[in-house]
Write a protein that holds these residues in place. Structure first.
Motif, PDB file in Angstrom:
ATOM      1  N   VAL A 108       3.744  -0.945  -9.662  1.00 56.77           N
ATOM      2  CA  VAL A 108       3.511  -1.727  -8.443  1.00 56.77           C
ATOM      3  C   VAL A 108       3.579  -3.223  -8.744  1.00 56.77           C
ATOM      4  O   VAL A 108       4.193  -3.999  -7.997  1.00 56.77           O
TER       5      VAL A 108
ATOM      6  N   LEU B  31      -2.634   6.621 -13.677  1.00 60.48           N
ATOM      7  CA  LEU B  31      -2.897   5.664 -12.601  1.00 60.48           C
ATOM      8  C   LEU B  31      -2.679   4.227 -13.073  1.00 60.48           C
ATOM      9  O   LEU B  31      -2.246   3.369 -12.299  1.00 60.48           O
TER      10      LEU B  31
ATOM     11  N   ILE C  76       0.834  -1.204   0.000  1.00 61.50           N
ATOM     12  CA  ILE C  76       0.000   0.000   0.000  1.00 61.50           C
ATOM     13  C   ILE C  76       0.871   1.256   0.000  1.00 61.50           C
ATOM     14  O   ILE C  76       0.599   2.229  -0.718  1.00 61.50           O
ATOM     15  N   ILE C  77       1.937   1.242   0.799  1.00 58.86           N
ATOM     16  CA  ILE C  77       2.831   2.404   0.857  1.00 58.86           C
ATOM     17  C   ILE C  77       3.487   2.642  -0.494  1.00 58.86           C
ATOM     18  O   ILE C  77       3.541   3.781  -0.997  1.00 58.86           O
TER      19      ILE C  77
ATOM     20  N   ALA D 102       0.941   3.614 -12.799  1.00 57.38           N
ATOM     21  CA  ALA D 102       1.301   3.379 -11.397  1.00 57.38           C
ATOM     22  C   ALA D 102       1.030   1.923 -11.017  1.00 57.38           C
ATOM     23  O   ALA D 102       1.832   1.289 -10.313  1.00 57.38           O
TER      24      ALA D 102
ATOM     25  N   ALA E 153       2.417   1.639  -3.422  1.00 52.90           N
ATOM     26  CA  ALA E 153       1.383   2.066  -4.368  1.00 52.90           C
ATOM     27  C   ALA E 153       1.071   3.547  -4.191  1.00 52.90           C
ATOM     28  O   ALA E 153       0.887   4.275  -5.176  1.00 52.90           O
ATOM     29  N   ALA E 154       1.023   4.009  -2.936  1.00 49.73           N
ATOM     30  CA  ALA E 154       0.763   5.424  -2.672  1.00 49.73           C
ATOM     31  C   ALA E 154       1.881   6.302  -3.226  1.00 49.73           C
ATOM     32  O   ALA E 154       1.625   7.377  -3.787  1.00 49.73           O
ATOM     33  N   VAL E 155       3.125   5.844  -3.096  1.00 56.54           N
ATOM     34  CA  VAL E 155       4.261   6.595  -3.641  1.00 56.54           C
ATOM     35  C   VAL E 155       4.165   6.670  -5.166  1.00 56.54           C
ATOM     36  O   VAL E 155       4.391   7.731  -5.766  1.00 56.54           O
ATOM     37  N   CYS E 156       3.823   5.555  -5.797  1.00 51.88           N
ATOM     38  CA  CYS E 156       3.693   5.528  -7.259  1.00 51.88           C
ATOM     39  C   CYS E 156       2.575   6.456  -7.730  1.00 51.88           C
ATOM     40  O   CYS E 156       2.732   7.181  -8.721  1.00 51.88           O
ATOM     41  N   VAL E 157       1.455   6.434  -7.026  1.00 56.15           N
ATOM     42  CA  VAL E 157       0.342   7.320  -7.379  1.00 56.15           C
ATOM     43  C   VAL E 157       0.756   8.780  -7.201  1.00 56.15           C
ATOM     44  O   VAL E 157       0.425   9.641  -8.033  1.00 56.15           O
ATOM     45  N   TYR E 158       1.499   9.063  -6.132  1.00 54.88           N
ATOM     46  CA  TYR E 158       1.969  10.433  -5.904  1.00 54.88           C
ATOM     47  C   TYR E 158       2.881  10.899  -7.037  1.00 54.88           C
ATOM     48  O   TYR E 158       2.760  12.033  -7.526  1.00 54.88           O
TER      49      TYR E 158
END
Length: 200
Positions: free
Chosen positions: A75, A68, A22-23, A71, A25-30
């Motif tokens: 991931v 997205l 999850i972390i 991203a 994935a959040a970095v990739c989305v950011y």
């Protein structure tokens, strides 16, 4: 006697599997959102399509959807590479495995995400004034300053949508190549170990 290796990682469903996922994935989305809004600020015009949902219409940004999706690709590559490389020598105690686990995970994340990010932003970096001036100020590049200015200007003239698409596609391809090389290296090592065991 050949060395034995054990897997550091077993499945993503456990706590220490899905939380890092999850972390990351959040970095990739950011990263993708940062790229998306940076592209908008440099002249890219986003297009949306309206999807009817009952009595409502939901506007969907094609470019944001692509970002997205990229991203998600990064991931997935990270998860596959980590699963294939998360091994440790047999006999290592639990403390060593606890230390190696996050280190291997971070290393794999860096191997996949850093090249992806550099390639993604490269067309926008080379046209930035600070980058052009920095390169031009380097003594070794003095003789090619005019050529570099012309090249940077040519890059800046590429249509915003074209530059956006090229950046996304090339960045995804670069991440795929890096991940493929890592998987190929691990597979080659395993084949060598098997061959060594057969000879024994």
């Amino acid at each position: 006697m050949s060395e034995q290796y054990h897997r550091l990682f077993l499945r993503w469903e456990v706590l220490r599997g899905w939380i890092p996922a999850i972390i990351f994935a959040a970095v990739c989305v950011y990263v993708e959102l940062l790229f998306f809004y940076n592209a908008l600020n440099t002249g890219f015009v986003d297009k949306t399509v309206s999807i009817p949902v009952g009595s409502w219409t939901l506007p969907i940004s094609i470019a944001l959807f692509l970002s997205l999706g990229n991203a998600l690709v990064v991931v997935t590559l990270w998860m596959n590479v980590f699963e294939s490389t998360a091994y440790v020598k047999a006999g290592s105690d639990k403390q060593v495995r606890r230390i190696l686990y996050p280190l291997r995970m971070i290393r794999t994340a860096a191997l996949v995400l850093v090249p992806f990010t550099i390639i993604l932003f490269a067309p926008y970096i080379v046209e930035a004034n600070w980058f052009v001036n920095s390169v031009a100020s380097i003594q070794a590049f003095k003789s090619t300053t005019a050529s570099f200015y012309n090249w940077a200007f040519t890059v800046s003239q590429i249509d915003g949508a074209t530059r956006f698409m090229i950046s996304q596609m090339v960045a995804a391809l670069g991440a795929l190549v890096i991940a493929g090389l890592q998987l190929w290296r691990v597979k080659g090592t395993k084949n060598l170990v098997r061959a060594f065991r057969r000879r024994k």
